[in-house]
Design a protein around this motif. Structure first.
Motif, short mmCIF file in Angstrom:
data_model
loop_
_atom_site.label_atom_id
_atom_site.label_comp_id
_atom_site.label_asym_id
_atom_site.label_seq_id
_atom_site.Cartn_x
_atom_site.Cartn_y
_atom_site.Cartn_z
N LEU A 336 -64.25 7.47 7.18
CA LEU A 336 -63.43 8.45 7.90
C LEU A 336 -62.61 9.34 6.95
CD1 LEU A 336 -62.13 6.65 11.11
CD2 LEU A 336 -63.89 8.39 10.89
N PRO A 337 -61.93 8.80 5.95
CA PRO A 337 -61.23 9.71 5.03
C PRO A 337 -62.16 10.68 4.31
CG PRO A 337 -60.39 7.48 4.79
CD PRO A 337 -61.61 7.40 5.65
N GLN A 338 -63.38 10.23 3.98
CA GLN A 338 -64.35 11.13 3.36
C GLN A 338 -64.70 12.27 4.30
OE1 GLN A 338 -67.62 8.64 2.21
NE2 GLN A 338 -66.65 7.98 0.30
N ARG A 339 -64.92 11.95 5.57
CA ARG A 339 -65.22 13.00 6.56
C ARG A 339 -64.06 13.97 6.69
NH1 ARG A 339 -67.83 9.60 11.58
NH2 ARG A 339 -69.92 9.28 10.71
N GLU A 340 -62.84 13.45 6.73
CA GLU A 340 -61.69 14.33 6.87
C GLU A 340 -61.57 15.27 5.67
OE1 GLU A 340 -58.48 11.65 7.33
OE2 GLU A 340 -58.96 11.11 9.40
N ARG A 341 -61.83 14.75 4.48
CA ARG A 341 -61.76 15.62 3.30
C ARG A 341 -62.86 16.68 3.32
NH1 ARG A 341 -60.10 10.62 0.79
NH2 ARG A 341 -62.25 10.05 0.33
N LEU A 342 -64.07 16.30 3.75
CA LEU A 342 -65.15 17.27 3.85
C LEU A 342 -64.84 18.34 4.89
CD1 LEU A 342 -68.29 14.94 3.59
CD2 LEU A 342 -67.53 16.63 1.91
N ALA A 344 -61.90 19.29 5.85
CA ALA A 344 -60.84 20.15 5.32
C ALA A 344 -61.39 21.17 4.33
CB ALA A 344 -59.76 19.30 4.67
N ARG A 345 -62.35 20.75 3.52
CA ARG A 345 -62.95 21.69 2.57
C ARG A 345 -63.72 22.78 3.29
NH1 ARG A 345 -65.48 17.35 -1.76
NH2 ARG A 345 -63.50 16.54 -2.53
N ARG A 346 -64.46 22.39 4.33
CA ARG A 346 -65.22 23.40 5.10
C ARG A 346 -64.27 24.38 5.75
NH1 ARG A 346 -68.51 18.72 7.32
NH2 ARG A 346 -70.30 18.53 5.89
N GLU A 347 -63.18 23.88 6.35
CA GLU A 347 -62.23 24.79 6.99
C GLU A 347 -61.61 25.72 5.97
OE1 GLU A 347 -61.58 25.27 10.13
OE2 GLU A 347 -63.06 23.81 10.74
N GLY A 348 -61.31 25.16 4.78
CA GLY A 348 -60.72 25.99 3.73
C GLY A 348 -61.67 27.06 3.25
N SER A 349 -62.96 26.72 3.14
CA SER A 349 -63.94 27.72 2.69
C SER A 349 -64.12 28.81 3.75
CB SER A 349 -65.27 27.05 2.39
OG SER A 349 -65.82 26.44 3.54
#
Length: 352
Positions: A336-342, A344-349
């Protein structure tokens, strides 16, 4: 049975609406080409019909291999090392401010705690020679290597300080050893937090920012508790202040870590770890407040407050240990933390 036949010109006899949907697939139960229902989430109200994949692992095995550490050895190693390091700092302060009984008690307790900490570590390693092998090289990027060298330097200083005090010989050498042990004390008290955070265990690794402050605060509270337990009332004023400060730092850091960890914070709130962390919080508050309000009035109240602070520090170290073990055993706290980080990166991009 289907009567369709694959030919050079395509599929002959195929029934309509049997084509597999790929790519975006079906949305909100509607066929491709139709408008999406109102109220859906995502772009233009669309919502995927297929749910997100669940976090599983082969044959139900953990995603991570949990550490093979024994709770009594490693959690005890964490606790005793913190007590030794913080105790040496407080012992030097007591000696420099004219509190000889407190200084001697803390020097002796620090050496005893260091001995117990080293014994617990060696017992977990399996053979005493393995600790000596860690001193064959010095690797600044390895917390275990740095910690081994810190212990190797701290041990003789703590021993020399005790020997000089008890024998009444070589006072200048003893004072120099006391100061040297105090300078190394913060590293002894905190490096185990860096060691734990350097692993892949989610509850430890993700708490790398706050965990050293949790350990240092817990160690300071334990040293203050030992001073309250073993020194006379007339000399325990610094111990009461250190106990309050250590408890405040530990509590604030632990709360900040839980807020930042998200779903991984469950490991600190539930099960055995949760019970230990709650016990630590209650005992540390009772010990610090009891020492501040009652420790100056009587020896018994001071000793009870000190014992509560020592128990609180031990509960903290065991609670952190069990939280880490649980987070390593359950795939949820890795996936779950890995998914959240991914995400967040997609939203940031996208925003960029």
């Amino acid at each position: 049975m289907s009567e369709s036949e694959v030919t050079r010109d395509g599929i002959r006899g195929a029934r309509p609406d049997r084509h597999a949907l790929v790519g975006k697939g079906m949305w909100n139960g509607e066929r491709p080409g139709r408008k999406a229902r109102k109220g859906g989430k995502g772009r233009k109200g669309d919502q995927p019909m297929v749910p997100r994949a669940e976090f599983t692992s082969y044959y139900g095995r953990p995603v991570l291999n949990p550490p093979t550490w024994h709770p009594r050895d490693i959690a005890g190693y964490f606790f005793l090392g913190g007590l030794a390091g913080a105790g040496s700092v407080l012992a030097a302060g007591a000696e420099l401010t004219g509190r000889p009984v407190m200084a001697r008690a803390l020097k002796v307790s620090s050496l005893a705690a260091l001995t117990g900490s080293a014994a617990a570590l060696i017992n977990d390693l399996g053979r005493p020679g393995r600790f000596a092998h860690m001193l064959r090289v010095f690797k600044p990027t390895s917390p275990m290597s740095v910690g081994s060298w810190v212990l190797a330097a701290y041990g003789p200083m703590a021993g020399a300080a005790v020997a000089s005090d008890l024998a009444g010989r070589l006072p200048r050498t003893g004072r120099a050893a006391t100061v040297a042990a105090a300078l190394l004390g913060p590293a002894v008290a905190s490096y185990t937090a860096v060691l734990a955070a350097d692993t892949a265990v989610p509850a430890w690794h993700d708490g790398y920012r706050e965990l050293p402050f949790v350990f240092v605060g817990s160690a300071a509270a334990a040293a203050g508790g030992m001073a309250l337990l073993a020194s006379p009332v007339a000399e325990n004023a610094p111990a009461r202040g250190v106990a309050l400060l250590g408890t405040a730092v530990e509590t604030a850091a632990a709360k900040a870590m839980e807020r930042r960890l998200g779903v991984v914070a469950e490991t600190y709130r539930e099960g055995r770890a949760g019970r230990l962390m709650r016990a630590a919080e209650a005992l540390s508050a009772a010990g610090a407040l009891g020492g501040a309000l009652l420790g100056r009035r009587g020896r018994t109240a001071a000793a009870v407050s000190g014992a509560a602070l020592l128990a609180a520090s031990a509960c903290t170290r065991f609670g952190v240990f069990y939280a880490g073990m649980r987070s390593a055993e359950d795939p949820k706290y890795t996936v779950l933390p890995q998914r959240e980080r991914l995400d967040a990166r997609r939203e940031g991009s996208r925003d960029g």
